[in-house]
Design a protein around this motif. Sequence first.
Motif, PDB file in Angstrom:
ATOM      1  N   GLY A  77       0.813  -1.210   0.000  1.00 54.43           N
ATOM      2  CA  GLY A  77       0.000   0.000   0.000  1.00 54.43           C
ATOM      3  C   GLY A  77       0.845   1.257   0.000  1.00 54.43           C
ATOM      4  O   GLY A  77       0.555   2.211  -0.725  1.00 54.43           O
ATOM      5  N   VAL A  78       1.923   1.261   0.795  1.00 55.42           N
ATOM      6  CA  VAL A  78       2.798   2.438   0.847  1.00 55.42           C
ATOM      7  C   VAL A  78       3.446   2.665  -0.517  1.00 55.42           C
ATOM      8  O   VAL A  78       3.505   3.800  -1.020  1.00 55.42           O
ATOM      9  N   ASN A  79       3.896   1.580  -1.158  1.00 57.52           N
ATOM     10  CA  ASN A  79       4.523   1.721  -2.473  1.00 57.52           C
ATOM     11  C   ASN A  79       3.529   2.283  -3.490  1.00 57.52           C
ATOM     12  O   ASN A  79       3.867   3.177  -4.277  1.00 57.52           O
ATOM     13  N   LEU A  80       2.291   1.753  -3.468  1.00 54.81           N
ATOM     14  CA  LEU A  80       1.270   2.246  -4.403  1.00 54.81           C
ATOM     15  C   LEU A  80       0.981   3.719  -4.164  1.00 54.81           C
ATOM     16  O   LEU A  80       0.805   4.486  -5.115  1.00 54.81           O
ATOM     17  N   PHE A  81       0.948   4.120  -2.889  1.00 59.36           N
ATOM     18  CA  PHE A  81       0.675   5.524  -2.594  1.00 59.36           C
ATOM     19  C   PHE A  81       1.774   6.420  -3.155  1.00 59.36           C
ATOM     20  O   PHE A  81       1.505   7.459  -3.756  1.00 59.36           O
ATOM     21  N   LEU A  82       3.039   6.005  -2.979  1.00 51.60           N
ATOM     22  CA  LEU A  82       4.147   6.826  -3.494  1.00 51.60           C
ATOM     23  C   LEU A  82       4.057   6.959  -5.005  1.00 51.60           C
ATOM     24  O   LEU A  82       4.243   8.043  -5.568  1.00 51.60           O
ATOM     25  N   ILE A  83       3.756   5.831  -5.699  1.00 46.47           N
ATOM     26  CA  ILE A  83       3.652   5.882  -7.156  1.00 46.47           C
ATOM     27  C   ILE A  83       2.491   6.779  -7.573  1.00 46.47           C
ATOM     28  O   ILE A  83       2.598   7.563  -8.517  1.00 46.47           O
ATOM     29  N   ALA A  84       1.354   6.696  -6.830  1.00 47.00           N
ATOM     30  CA  ALA A  84       0.183   7.502  -7.188  1.00 47.00           C
ATOM     31  C   ALA A  84       0.464   8.979  -7.012  1.00 47.00           C
ATOM     32  O   ALA A  84      -0.009   9.807  -7.792  1.00 47.00           O
ATOM     33  N   VAL A  85       1.262   9.353  -5.986  1.00 44.24           N
ATOM     34  CA  VAL A  85       1.585  10.767  -5.791  1.00 44.24           C
ATOM     35  C   VAL A  85       2.400  11.284  -6.969  1.00 44.24           C
ATOM     36  O   VAL A  85       2.226  12.412  -7.424  1.00 44.24           O
ATOM     37  N   GLY A  86       3.273  10.455  -7.509  1.00 47.83           N
ATOM     38  CA  GLY A  86       4.138  10.915  -8.601  1.00 47.83           C
ATOM     39  C   GLY A  86       3.471  10.897  -9.958  1.00 47.83           C
ATOM     40  O   GLY A  86       4.090  11.320 -10.937  1.00 47.83           O
ATOM     41  N   TYR A  87       2.236  10.413 -10.050  1.00 47.29           N
ATOM     42  CA  TYR A  87       1.608  10.283 -11.368  1.00 47.29           C
ATOM     43  C   TYR A  87       1.198  11.639 -11.918  1.00 47.29           C
ATOM     44  O   TYR A  87       0.743  12.514 -11.185  1.00 47.29           O
ATOM     45  N   ILE A  88       1.373  11.800 -13.220  1.00 45.42           N
ATOM     46  CA  ILE A  88       0.910  12.994 -13.920  1.00 45.42           C
ATOM     47  C   ILE A  88      -0.057  12.523 -14.994  1.00 45.42           C
ATOM     48  O   ILE A  88       0.225  11.547 -15.693  1.00 45.42           O
ATOM     49  N   SER A  89      -1.195  13.207 -15.143  1.00 49.86           N
ATOM     50  CA  SER A  89      -2.260  12.726 -16.025  1.00 49.86           C
ATOM     51  C   SER A  89      -1.756  12.460 -17.434  1.00 49.86           C
ATOM     52  O   SER A  89      -1.063  13.294 -18.027  1.00 49.86           O
ATOM     53  N   ASN A  90      -2.079  11.285 -17.955  1.00 49.77           N
ATOM     54  CA  ASN A  90      -1.679  10.832 -19.285  1.00 49.77           C
ATOM     55  C   ASN A  90      -0.167  10.770 -19.444  1.00 49.77           C
ATOM     56  O   ASN A  90       0.353  10.843 -20.552  1.00 49.77           O
ATOM     57  N   GLY A  91       0.572  10.660 -18.355  1.00 48.75           N
ATOM     58  CA  GLY A  91       2.023  10.633 -18.438  1.00 48.75           C
ATOM     59  C   GLY A  91       2.530   9.268 -18.858  1.00 48.75           C
ATOM     60  O   GLY A  91       1.886   8.244 -18.638  1.00 48.75           O
TER      61      GLY A  91
END
Lengths: 125, 228
Positions: free
Chosen positions: A49-63
């Motif tokens: 869950g922590v890993n998924l949260f970190l990845i989700a924070v770094g996401y940029i739309s359509n990136g």
Amino acid sequence: MVFSQVIHFLQNHIYYIGAFGLIFIGLLIILVKHNLIKVIIGLSILETGVNLFLIAVGYISNGTAPIFSNPSVETQRMVDPVPQALVLTAIVIGVAVLALALSLAIRLYQHYGILDLRQIREQKW
Amino acid sequence: MRSIISILLLAFIAWGIVTVIGEIPFGTEKSRVGGHYVDQGREETGASNIVTSVVLNYRGFDTLGEVTVLFVAAIGLGAALATRRKKEKREIEPASLVLYTGCRFLFPLILLFGGYIFIHGHLTPGGGFQGGAIVASAFILVYLGCRGRRISETVSKTIESLGGLVFVVVGLVGLAVGGHYFLLNFLPKGELNTLFSAGIIPILYIAIGFKVGSELAGVIDHLMEESE
């Protein structure tokens, strides 16, 4: 009115909610379960869950992934590489920590002959 | 009683977190440093995989620390399991011919794939950590399929130590040549998107690949020894 607000909140934050859902499932398992192996499984879910949260924070739309595999890739639409770099190492370290926890569980089982935390005096809470 | 307290505690934490993550927008750029790495990373490090350039160039010292954490965890596992006295060799039932031949056939191919992953870490998605995990998966196959074969502990410890040593020595050479900071990229950057590019990054990733692979193989060795 409240319902549409909730829907709006869910639409914008569904990835965060999923990641924190995993974190809470992991924490709940760690706090509630009595079997040491299940506690370690909870630790693993928490880490996912922590890993998924970190990845989700770094996401940029359509990136896209931050890799210039051919020269036509443009820099404008690329996700943040820093959380990805952190998670990359965190996954491998998570495997090692899981193995360490399992080895301690093996030692505990060899000593007490049981994995139930309620019946081991030092592990009770 | 315990579960009620736990659920109440978690509900309280969840309420706090929901009020906070409502403020974090999803899908927008949040840190300027990430944008800088994406824009300038190719010129500054020569690696076309920006994640690799962050792991090994901008934050190389962090990665050394993380490799050390992995090393300490593997050592701790060995220490936790090795205090027991050695059991006498037990007879292991050998695997069937199909299983044995199949895993002997697949083992070098998986090693080759792992090597490909960590040699091309600066060009494609992949790198030392992922390649090392794939190499370790080849050893899991051997331990489960060809029962009775084992890796030599001396060889795995030697490869692991050499991997860590190469990382530190390359970093110190960068410090000596450049004089500014640890892990300076002192080799020529080369042409983008070719195998011999990005200076010290492929060397470090190959070292990490060997180190992670032998460490995880050692972990598997300890745990499988316990199960026999």
